[in-house]
Design a protein around this motif. Sequence first.
Motif, PDB file in Angstrom:
ATOM      1  N   CYS A  15       0.829  -1.215   0.000  1.00  0.00           N
ATOM      2  CA  CYS A  15       0.000   0.000   0.000  1.00  0.00           C
ATOM      3  C   CYS A  15       0.861   1.261   0.000  1.00  0.00           C
ATOM      4  CB  CYS A  15      -0.943   0.030   1.212  1.00  0.00           C
ATOM      5  SG  CYS A  15      -2.261  -1.202   1.164  1.00  0.00           S
ATOM      6  N   ASP A  54      -1.753  -3.614  -3.454  1.00  0.00           N
ATOM      7  CA  ASP A  54      -3.151  -3.843  -3.114  1.00  0.00           C
ATOM      8  C   ASP A  54      -4.057  -3.206  -4.180  1.00  0.00           C
ATOM      9  OD1 ASP A  54      -5.699  -2.618  -1.715  1.00  0.00           O
ATOM     10  OD2 ASP A  54      -5.070  -4.292  -0.435  1.00  0.00           O
ATOM     11  N   GLN A  55      -5.050  -3.944  -4.618  1.00  0.00           N
ATOM     12  CA  GLN A  55      -5.926  -3.484  -5.699  1.00  0.00           C
ATOM     13  C   GLN A  55      -6.619  -2.166  -5.355  1.00  0.00           C
ATOM     14  OE1 GLN A  55      -6.078  -4.875  -8.776  1.00  0.00           O
ATOM     15  NE2 GLN A  55      -7.314  -3.109  -9.345  1.00  0.00           N
ATOM     16  N   ARG A  56      -7.041  -2.010  -4.113  1.00  0.00           N
ATOM     17  CA  ARG A  56      -7.708  -0.764  -3.712  1.00  0.00           C
ATOM     18  C   ARG A  56      -6.741   0.414  -3.801  1.00  0.00           C
ATOM     19  NH1 ARG A  56      -9.016  -2.666   2.069  1.00  0.00           N
ATOM     20  NH2 ARG A  56      -6.938  -3.503   1.651  1.00  0.00           N
ATOM     21  N   GLU A  59      -6.292   1.368  -7.406  1.00  0.00           N
ATOM     22  CA  GLU A  59      -7.436   2.099  -7.956  1.00  0.00           C
ATOM     23  C   GLU A  59      -7.398   3.573  -7.548  1.00  0.00           C
ATOM     24  OE1 GLU A  59     -10.825  -0.173  -6.625  1.00  0.00           O
ATOM     25  OE2 GLU A  59     -10.291  -1.859  -7.930  1.00  0.00           O
ATOM     26  N   HIS A  60      -7.094   3.840  -6.293  1.00  0.00           N
ATOM     27  CA  HIS A  60      -7.024   5.230  -5.838  1.00  0.00           C
ATOM     28  C   HIS A  60      -5.843   5.956  -6.496  1.00  0.00           C
ATOM     29  CE1 HIS A  60     -10.222   5.296  -2.816  1.00  0.00           C
ATOM     30  NE2 HIS A  60      -9.952   4.014  -2.678  1.00  0.00           N
ATOM     31  N   ASP A 134     -12.116   3.768   1.851  1.00  0.00           N
ATOM     32  CA  ASP A 134     -11.579   4.630   0.799  1.00  0.00           C
ATOM     33  C   ASP A 134     -10.840   5.849   1.336  1.00  0.00           C
ATOM     34  OD1 ASP A 134     -12.632   2.945  -1.112  1.00  0.00           O
ATOM     35  OD2 ASP A 134     -14.385   4.203  -1.523  1.00  0.00           O
TER      36      ASP A 134
END
Length: 159
Positions: A15, A54-56, A59-60, A134
């Motif tokens: 992250c 990390d995929q999240r 994306e951000h 988020d």
Amino acid sequence: MEKKKILFVCLGNICRSPSAEAVFRGLIEKEGIQDQMHVDSAGITDYHAGEPADQRMQEHAIKRGYNLTSISRPVNPRFDFKEFDMVIGMDNQNIRDLERLADGESDLSKIFKMTDFCKECFYDEVPDPYYGGDEGFELVLDLLEKSCTGLLNFLKTTE
């Protein structure tokens, strides 16, 4: 500016540290000085070794124009403290872990905390967003953008 080698470190290298690597890489590319820098990231643990970010987080980051391409790897104290000029941890625990891995004053002198380079941050560390929502990922990117800008300014004044 003399070529600098910078390693960003967080717990799992999925992250915060790959994001710091991408944000800083974006800054030095915008400045046209990417050939004067070597940037990498690593984790204190090997929990996620060989995995992408990390995929999240990806994306951000993509929404802000950052591409997280690094693959997670653990810190290798014998190599990393010799190879890198600066080893930058994201939080206080990362700093304690890096200090524990360091072999002498030379290694210790290379350890910095990411938010030390942020003049406008109200946080003294970059919090781990992994178990949050988020807003945690957005906060990480906000802090990293400010801190990486401060790091680049620091490097320019210490050439």
